[in-house]
Scaffold this motif. Sequence first.
Motif, short mmCIF file in Angstrom:
data_model
loop_
_atom_site.label_atom_id
_atom_site.label_comp_id
_atom_site.label_asym_id
_atom_site.label_seq_id
_atom_site.Cartn_x
_atom_site.Cartn_y
_atom_site.Cartn_z
N UNK A 206 0.85 -1.18 0.00
CA UNK A 206 0.00 0.00 0.00
C UNK A 206 0.89 1.23 0.00
N UNK A 207 0.32 2.38 -0.40
CA UNK A 207 1.11 3.58 -0.67
C UNK A 207 0.56 4.79 0.06
N UNK A 208 1.45 5.72 0.40
CA UNK A 208 1.01 6.94 1.08
C UNK A 208 0.63 8.03 0.08
N UNK A 209 0.30 9.20 0.58
CA UNK A 209 -0.16 10.28 -0.28
C UNK A 209 0.89 10.79 -1.24
N UNK A 210 2.17 10.54 -0.94
CA UNK A 210 3.25 10.97 -1.83
C UNK A 210 3.57 9.91 -2.89
N UNK A 245 -6.55 0.76 1.47
CA UNK A 245 -5.62 1.28 2.48
C UNK A 245 -4.87 2.50 1.93
N UNK A 246 -4.46 2.42 0.69
CA UNK A 246 -3.76 3.55 0.06
C UNK A 246 -4.65 4.78 -0.01
N UNK A 247 -5.91 4.57 -0.33
CA UNK A 247 -6.86 5.70 -0.40
C UNK A 247 -7.01 6.35 0.96
N UNK A 248 -7.07 5.54 2.01
CA UNK A 248 -7.18 6.08 3.37
C UNK A 248 -5.96 6.93 3.71
N UNK A 249 -4.80 6.55 3.17
CA UNK A 249 -3.57 7.28 3.43
C UNK A 249 -3.39 8.49 2.51
N UNK A 250 -4.38 8.75 1.67
CA UNK A 250 -4.34 9.94 0.84
C UNK A 250 -3.75 9.74 -0.53
#
Length: 257
Positions: A206-210, A245-250
Amino acid sequence: MHEDNGSDHGEKAQGSVRAVERALDILLAFKPQDDALTVGELLGRVDLSRPTLYRLLRTLQGKQFLVSSGDPQRFRLGPAVAQLAHVWTAGLDLSAMAEPMMRRIRDETGETVALFVPEGAHRVCIAEMPSIQALSFKRGAGYRESLLLGASGKVILAHMPAPPHKLESHAARPKFARELALVKDRGYAISKDELIQGAVAVSAPFFNGAGQVAGSLSVFGPSVRLPAAQIAKIGKLLVRECRGMSQVLGNARSSMR
């Protein structure tokens, strides 16, 4: 007269809301791959007239949400955005955020589910939901292992722009590099008998907003219960839940994956 004043106030309020929406559209036009954008590039991404765009750009610069330089003028996100990002990330509880995804995965697979985050050349388990079946595998929160070993580590390593310094020589080996390329292309990693004899692990990132890889969700189970067809099914499930999960992290791009 009183009714006219009320109408004027309502129109002003609506105008203020529209201005806020347009300003937010400008900020959201910036993507992780953008260093800076010109006015022309911004006009291609937001539905605004040039005068309105310039007016809002001046306001956003005044509040330090944007900074500009160069000729032609190029805009980039400013320190006020970084301040908000710091406040937001400081309050994140990944374990709590991942709990609904982990529970769905555990309920659908019946196997142990774990949440890992990178820590230098290693990954650390920060949450785990053990399988209720008699024959199962679990490592426990706090378990730490090299990114080179196991599906949960390799799937993180495959999505890093460059491997940690300590892992550079191993990650550059042709066979291992091909394995990481396959993992990245497929979207999830698989390991069998790599850390525990008889165990299978399937992991997705999963990935963060950046747009940076922020960790992995993994399923562990015995090989007798996880034939190839079931592994593929779990892989697709993990990819789907990691997208959430990535969407939740922006991570806005996760909705397009």
